[in-house]
Design a protein around this motif. Structure first.
Motif, PDB file in Angstrom:
ATOM      1  N   GLY A 203       0.815  -1.224  -0.026  1.00 51.88           N
ATOM      2  CA  GLY A 203       0.243  -0.064   0.012  1.00 51.88           C
ATOM      3  C   GLY A 203       0.744   1.218  -0.089  1.00 51.88           C
ATOM      4  N   GLU A 204       0.428   2.140  -0.743  1.00 55.92           N
ATOM      5  CA  GLU A 204       1.035   3.395  -0.732  1.00 55.92           C
ATOM      6  C   GLU A 204       1.262   4.451   0.467  1.00 55.92           C
ATOM      7  OE1 GLU A 204      -0.368   5.954  -3.664  1.00 55.92           O
ATOM      8  OE2 GLU A 204       0.185   4.569  -5.538  1.00 55.92           O
TER       9      GLU A 204
ATOM     10  N   ALA B 261       1.424  -5.310   2.843  1.00 54.92           N
ATOM     11  CA  ALA B 261       0.819  -5.938   1.979  1.00 54.92           C
ATOM     12  C   ALA B 261      -0.345  -6.469   2.817  1.00 54.92           C
ATOM     13  CB  ALA B 261       1.524  -7.201   1.328  1.00 54.92           C
ATOM     14  N   LYS B 262      -1.464  -6.696   1.973  1.00 54.59           N
ATOM     15  CA  LYS B 262      -2.659  -7.453   2.642  1.00 54.59           C
ATOM     16  C   LYS B 262      -2.633  -8.910   2.546  1.00 54.59           C
ATOM     17  CE  LYS B 262      -6.000  -3.493   2.151  1.00 54.59           C
ATOM     18  NZ  LYS B 262      -7.198  -3.137   1.528  1.00 54.59           N
ATOM     19  N   ALA B 263      -2.996  -9.530   3.451  1.00 52.00           N
ATOM     20  CA  ALA B 263      -3.307 -10.973   3.451  1.00 52.00           C
ATOM     21  C   ALA B 263      -4.730 -11.097   4.143  1.00 52.00           C
ATOM     22  CB  ALA B 263      -2.232 -11.731   4.045  1.00 52.00           C
ATOM     23  N   ARG B 264      -5.154 -12.631   3.654  1.00 52.11           N
ATOM     24  CA  ARG B 264      -6.253 -12.651   3.962  1.00 52.11           C
ATOM     25  C   ARG B 264      -6.570 -14.144   4.397  1.00 52.11           C
ATOM     26  NH1 ARG B 264      -9.529 -12.110  -1.045  1.00 52.11           N
ATOM     27  NH2 ARG B 264      -8.867  -9.985  -0.846  1.00 52.11           N
ATOM     28  N   VAL B 265      -7.281 -14.101   5.836  1.00 50.95           N
ATOM     29  CA  VAL B 265      -7.645 -15.538   6.434  1.00 50.95           C
ATOM     30  C   VAL B 265      -9.008 -15.946   6.339  1.00 50.95           C
ATOM     31  CG1 VAL B 265      -7.289 -16.865   8.567  1.00 50.95           C
ATOM     32  CG2 VAL B 265      -5.765 -15.030   7.838  1.00 50.95           C
TER      33      VAL B 265
END
Length: 429
Positions: free
Chosen positions: A307-308, A313-317
């Motif tokens: 993300g700027e 970073a995005k992670a998903r569970v």
């Protein structure tokens, strides 16, 4: 001033000096005596603890006083205090990193219900927060555009019926050699075109959810041609509602948001340094921040971009939510196993694990700002300073200060810490 007065003043000054000298001599002697007395008291004070220790020693069976870092405690007293012994040994330490996260809707099971045709709301049958079933009517809208499309379907069906009748007649006449083949072929072409028009009209209605089985069909009569029923696409909960009775709505207005809360997502922020440790398919532990709850889930997505603003970073569970305790918007922490420490190799790892010495995580206490482990010795326990390493919450690696095979207090070490604090206070007094 005459000579007699001068002599008198001189005599008085000499007498004053003599008196002052006489007064100073006794004070110096008293000071010396006081110093001597203080020395005697100091010597007595230094000897007093020894005398006190000698007096206390017979009361303790003739044993000398314990050092400040040792606690005199026999096996019976240790068991009564709930102290459990264990042996420091090699172990596998699977440390975990903890990342912040937030519960989100499962976007694969979240739908925004839109009319797809403009109209006026004539009935609202679902409320905010209501549980709905697949196919349940949420609202009814009267739409003139829908009336036109259904009229088109009715006309196409009538033309198809007529074309079919004409085709069957021309086919029989052609077979009986009464009419020309050209008439038969034209009738067949007209029937085919009428059939295409019917399928086209039906597909238009299916695209807006007003096809067969989705509401009152054209056969219901002219009064029902404009009736558009909005239905739930699957079982879920009404999370948003943006319409009211008599309101005019546009074709692209999201009037309902339905979400299936039986499974939710925990969205976590992963800094760049931990991206190599977070992998798709990995099982992680999700813990609630607002209450005592935890559950296991699997990572289903790891973002490839940072993300700027957040530089994460995005992670998903994917998280099962049968009791709906995991509500969207809830802050959570996610424990991701990090495996072996960086730089560890199979050749350097111990045969029984990658930590040469490990103890129970609860065995480590902090005394005077330093971590210690209470080691079992003859007649009690000793606070052994250690250098801890990695930890998985159950076991902690001991980098320095404790050899393998040492017996230590694995449970109840807080009792020994409290006793050590009492002994320190007594020594201070």
């Amino acid at each position: 001033m005459n000579k007699t007065q001068k002599i008198t003043i001189a005599v008085m000054a000499i007498i004053g000096l003599l008196l002052a000298a006489l007064m100073l001599v006794p004070r110096r002697g008293a000071g010396t005596a006081a110093q001597a007395g203080g020395a005697e008291r100091t010597e007595h004070a230094e000897q007093a603890p020894s005398a006190h220790a000698d007096k206390a020693a017979p009361e303790q069976g003739g044993l000398a006083e314990a050092p400040p870092d040792k606690i005199a405690l026999d096996d019976t007293q240790a068991r009564a205090a709930g102290i459990v012994l264990a042996v420091a040994a090699p172990a596998r330490i699977d440390a975990a990193i903890t990342l912040p996260g937030e519960i989100r809707f499962n976007e694969d099971r979240t739908a925004h219900v839109v009319p797809k045709l403009a109209g006026v709301v004539t009935s609202v049958r679902a409320e905010l927060g209501q549980n709905v079933r697949r196919g349940q009517v949420l609202a009814v809208i009267a739409s003139s555009a829908l009336s036109e499309q259904r009229s088109e379907l009715l006309s196409a069906e009538r033309r198809l019926a007529l074309a079919t009748t004409t085709f069957e007649r021309e086919r029989r006449l052609w077979q009986d050699k009464i009419s020309a083949e050209q008439d038969y072929l034209q009738a067949r072409q007209a029937q085919s075109e009428a059939g295409i028009a019917v399928r086209n009209a039906r597909q238009k209605l299916d695209a807006i959810g007003a096809g067969a089985g989705a509401g009152a069909g054209p056969a219901a009569g002219g009064a029902q041609l404009n009736r558009l029923e909005l239905r739930a696409p699957f079982d879920g909960v009404v999370m948003e509602k943006h319409l009211a009775l008599g309101e005019a709505v546009k074709e692209d207005a999201a009037v309902f948001t339905i979400s299936d809360l039986s499974q939710v997502w925990a969205e976590i922020a992963v800094p760049p340094r931990d991206l190599a440790l977070v992998r798709v398919g990995q099982t992680v532990l999700v813990k609630a921040s607002a209450f005592d709850a935890q559950a296991s889930g699997k990572i289903t997505y790891v973002g490839a971009l940072l993300g700027e603003q957040t530089r994460t970073a995005k992670a998903r569970v994917a998280l099962a939510n049968p009791d709906r305790a995991w509500r969207p918007g809830l802050f959570v922490s996610v424990d991701v196993p990090s495996g072996r420490a960086a730089g560890a190799s199979a050749t350097s790892a111990n045969a029984a694990g990658d930590a040469a010495v490990a103890v129970a995580a609860d065995a480590i206490q902090t005394v005077d700002g330093k971590p210690v482990v209470f080691v079992k010795e003859a007649g009690g326990f000793r606070a052994q300073p250690v250098t801890p390493g990695r930890s998985d919450g159950k076991l902690t690696e001991i980098v320095q200060g404790l050899p393998a095979g040492a017996r230590y207090a694995a449970a109840g070490s807080f009792v020994l810490k409290a006793e050590l604090g009492k002994d320190g206070a007594e020594h201070a007094h």
